[in-house]
Design a protein around this motif. Sequence first.
Motif, PDB file in Angstrom:
ATOM      1  N   HIS A  21      10.227 -12.449  11.522  1.00  0.00           N
ATOM      2  CA  HIS A  21       9.896 -11.077  11.033  1.00  0.00           C
ATOM      3  C   HIS A  21      10.355 -11.159   9.265  1.00  0.00           C
ATOM      4  O   HIS A  21       9.611 -10.183   8.542  1.00  0.00           O
ATOM      5  CB  HIS A  21      10.683  -9.968  11.590  1.00  0.00           C
ATOM      6  CG  HIS A  21      10.576  -9.797  12.801  1.00  0.00           C
ATOM      7  ND1 HIS A  21       9.524  -9.228  13.394  1.00  0.00           N
ATOM      8  CD2 HIS A  21      11.197 -10.205  14.093  1.00  0.00           C
ATOM      9  CE1 HIS A  21       9.250  -9.072  14.535  1.00  0.00           C
ATOM     10  NE2 HIS A  21      10.571  -9.580  15.065  1.00  0.00           N
ATOM     11  N   GLY A  22      10.718 -12.107   8.734  1.00  0.00           N
ATOM     12  CA  GLY A  22      11.030 -12.188   7.247  1.00  0.00           C
ATOM     13  C   GLY A  22       9.985 -12.965   6.738  1.00  0.00           C
ATOM     14  O   GLY A  22       9.896 -12.755   5.440  1.00  0.00           O
ATOM     15  N   GLY A  23       8.993 -13.529   7.306  1.00  0.00           N
ATOM     16  CA  GLY A  23       7.954 -14.345   6.468  1.00  0.00           C
ATOM     17  C   GLY A  23       6.943 -13.861   6.720  1.00  0.00           C
ATOM     18  O   GLY A  23       6.251 -13.305   6.110  1.00  0.00           O
ATOM     19  N   TYR A  24       5.932 -14.043   7.857  1.00  0.00           N
ATOM     20  CA  TYR A  24       4.778 -13.590   8.147  1.00  0.00           C
ATOM     21  C   TYR A  24       4.615 -12.796   9.298  1.00  0.00           C
ATOM     22  O   TYR A  24       4.826 -13.087  10.449  1.00  0.00           O
ATOM     23  CB  TYR A  24       3.929 -14.705   8.401  1.00  0.00           C
ATOM     24  CG  TYR A  24       3.693 -15.769   7.353  1.00  0.00           C
ATOM     25  CD1 TYR A  24       3.129 -15.717   6.039  1.00  0.00           C
ATOM     26  CD2 TYR A  24       4.404 -16.800   7.611  1.00  0.00           C
ATOM     27  CE1 TYR A  24       2.968 -16.454   5.155  1.00  0.00           C
ATOM     28  CE2 TYR A  24       4.431 -17.841   6.497  1.00  0.00           C
ATOM     29  CZ  TYR A  24       3.672 -17.865   5.126  1.00  0.00           C
ATOM     30  OH  TYR A  24       3.544 -18.712   4.101  1.00  0.00           O
ATOM     31  N   GLY A  25       4.662 -11.375   8.727  1.00  0.00           N
ATOM     32  CA  GLY A  25       4.789 -10.497   9.911  1.00  0.00           C
ATOM     33  C   GLY A  25       3.545  -9.976  10.581  1.00  0.00           C
ATOM     34  O   GLY A  25       2.535 -10.321   9.787  1.00  0.00           O
ATOM     35  N   ALA A  26       3.470  -9.741  11.690  1.00  0.00           N
ATOM     36  CA  ALA A  26       2.226  -9.306  12.555  1.00  0.00           C
ATOM     37  C   ALA A  26       2.094  -7.903  12.202  1.00  0.00           C
ATOM     38  O   ALA A  26       2.754  -7.126  12.173  1.00  0.00           O
ATOM     39  CB  ALA A  26       2.373  -9.746  13.828  1.00  0.00           C
ATOM     40  N   THR A  27       0.882  -7.768  12.094  1.00  0.00           N
ATOM     41  CA  THR A  27      -0.026  -6.303  11.732  1.00  0.00           C
ATOM     42  C   THR A  27       0.046  -5.560  13.059  1.00  0.00           C
ATOM     43  O   THR A  27      -0.797  -5.873  14.117  1.00  0.00           O
ATOM     44  CB  THR A  27      -1.175  -6.277  11.210  1.00  0.00           C
ATOM     45  OG1 THR A  27      -1.121  -6.941   9.895  1.00  0.00           O
ATOM     46  CG2 THR A  27      -1.589  -4.794  10.798  1.00  0.00           C
ATOM     47  N   PRO A  28       0.504  -4.360  13.525  1.00  0.00           N
ATOM     48  CA  PRO A  28       0.351  -3.771  14.617  1.00  0.00           C
ATOM     49  C   PRO A  28      -1.068  -3.233  14.963  1.00  0.00           C
ATOM     50  O   PRO A  28      -1.722  -3.052  13.666  1.00  0.00           O
ATOM     51  CB  PRO A  28       1.073  -2.391  14.314  1.00  0.00           C
ATOM     52  CG  PRO A  28       2.348  -2.871  13.384  1.00  0.00           C
ATOM     53  CD  PRO A  28       1.448  -3.806  12.474  1.00  0.00           C
ATOM     54  N   LYS A  29      -1.525  -3.285  16.337  1.00  0.00           N
ATOM     55  CA  LYS A  29      -2.783  -2.858  16.395  1.00  0.00           C
ATOM     56  C   LYS A  29      -3.310  -1.604  15.748  1.00  0.00           C
ATOM     57  O   LYS A  29      -4.424  -1.516  15.115  1.00  0.00           O
ATOM     58  CB  LYS A  29      -3.045  -2.889  17.928  1.00  0.00           C
ATOM     59  CG  LYS A  29      -3.046  -4.034  18.362  1.00  0.00           C
ATOM     60  CD  LYS A  29      -3.327  -3.816  20.131  1.00  0.00           C
ATOM     61  CE  LYS A  29      -3.185  -5.277  20.784  1.00  0.00           C
ATOM     62  NZ  LYS A  29      -3.109  -5.149  22.046  1.00  0.00           N
ATOM     63  N   PRO A  30      -2.640  -0.369  15.620  1.00  0.00           N
ATOM     64  CA  PRO A  30      -3.090   0.740  14.982  1.00  0.00           C
ATOM     65  C   PRO A  30      -3.177   0.424  13.579  1.00  0.00           C
ATOM     66  O   PRO A  30      -4.110   1.165  12.990  1.00  0.00           O
ATOM     67  CB  PRO A  30      -1.834   1.695  15.307  1.00  0.00           C
ATOM     68  CG  PRO A  30      -1.245   1.295  16.717  1.00  0.00           C
ATOM     69  CD  PRO A  30      -1.151  -0.285  16.547  1.00  0.00           C
ATOM     70  N   VAL A  31      -2.422  -0.218  12.894  1.00  0.00           N
ATOM     71  CA  VAL A  31      -2.532  -0.488  11.593  1.00  0.00           C
ATOM     72  C   VAL A  31      -3.960  -1.369  11.327  1.00  0.00           C
ATOM     73  O   VAL A  31      -4.500  -0.814  10.167  1.00  0.00           O
ATOM     74  CB  VAL A  31      -1.255  -1.192  11.003  1.00  0.00           C
ATOM     75  CG1 VAL A  31      -1.513  -1.496   9.380  1.00  0.00           C
ATOM     76  CG2 VAL A  31      -0.170  -0.424  11.225  1.00  0.00           C
ATOM     77  N   GLN A  32      -3.919  -2.072  12.071  1.00  0.00           N
ATOM     78  CA  GLN A  32      -5.240  -2.843  11.873  1.00  0.00           C
ATOM     79  C   GLN A  32      -6.656  -2.027  12.190  1.00  0.00           C
ATOM     80  O   GLN A  32      -7.590  -2.058  11.425  1.00  0.00           O
ATOM     81  CB  GLN A  32      -5.427  -3.937  12.956  1.00  0.00           C
ATOM     82  CG  GLN A  32      -4.510  -5.115  12.569  1.00  0.00           C
ATOM     83  CD  GLN A  32      -4.569  -6.234  13.776  1.00  0.00           C
ATOM     84  OE1 GLN A  32      -5.344  -6.212  14.711  1.00  0.00           O
ATOM     85  NE2 GLN A  32      -3.789  -7.573  13.257  1.00  0.00           N
ATOM     86  N   ASP A  33      -6.500  -1.137  13.079  1.00  0.00           N
ATOM     87  CA  ASP A  33      -7.601  -0.129  13.549  1.00  0.00           C
ATOM     88  C   ASP A  33      -7.853   0.812  12.207  1.00  0.00           C
ATOM     89  O   ASP A  33      -8.812   0.993  11.666  1.00  0.00           O
ATOM     90  CB  ASP A  33      -7.338   0.700  14.665  1.00  0.00           C
ATOM     91  CG  ASP A  33      -7.311  -0.175  15.854  1.00  0.00           C
ATOM     92  OD1 ASP A  33      -7.690  -1.359  15.896  1.00  0.00           O
ATOM     93  OD2 ASP A  33      -6.579   0.439  17.011  1.00  0.00           O
ATOM     94  N   ALA A  34      -6.913   1.203  11.599  1.00  0.00           N
ATOM     95  CA  ALA A  34      -6.811   2.147  10.403  1.00  0.00           C
ATOM     96  C   ALA A  34      -7.425   1.289   9.291  1.00  0.00           C
ATOM     97  O   ALA A  34      -8.404   1.829   8.632  1.00  0.00           O
ATOM     98  CB  ALA A  34      -5.534   2.643  10.026  1.00  0.00           C
ATOM     99  N   LEU A  35      -7.011   0.039   9.181  1.00  0.00           N
ATOM    100  CA  LEU A  35      -7.697  -0.764   7.921  1.00  0.00           C
ATOM    101  C   LEU A  35      -9.062  -1.054   7.928  1.00  0.00           C
ATOM    102  O   LEU A  35      -9.851  -0.959   7.520  1.00  0.00           O
ATOM    103  CB  LEU A  35      -7.066  -2.304   8.075  1.00  0.00           C
ATOM    104  CG  LEU A  35      -7.505  -3.118   6.929  1.00  0.00           C
ATOM    105  CD1 LEU A  35      -7.150  -2.788   5.777  1.00  0.00           C
ATOM    106  CD2 LEU A  35      -6.653  -4.563   6.995  1.00  0.00           C
TER     107      LEU A  35
END
Length: 118
Positions: A21-35
């Motif tokens: 969680h301190g290096g490369y965090g995964a993007t949650p699906k709702p955030v990806q959808d908004a993006l």
Amino acid sequence: FGKPVRDAYFQFEPGLIYFNHGGYGATPKPVQDALLQYTAEMEQQPTKWFATPSAGHGYQKYLRRNLPLLAHILNCSPNDLVFLDNASAGMNEVLRSLLWEKGDIVLLIGSLYAVFPH
């Protein structure tokens, strides 16, 4: 939390248990959808998206819409907040807002953001 949240909000490959969680965090699906939605809107009129300074157009309308929400989270007035393009722009705004007099000294410490001394 745990597996139900991971499966509902993330796209990890099956069997992966992700601890970084301190290096490369995964993007949650709702955030990806908004993006994707914001990107689609931007692609329809890129110049209008980026270059229109009006708060009612481009990405500015989303910043303005969310300013009161951010102020609520930070327990301050929306008038006390400003969105800037980056850390350099922020430091520039702060330094330009000060009343400088001949002989004033600026002290830079070693842990300072590298672009500031320039």
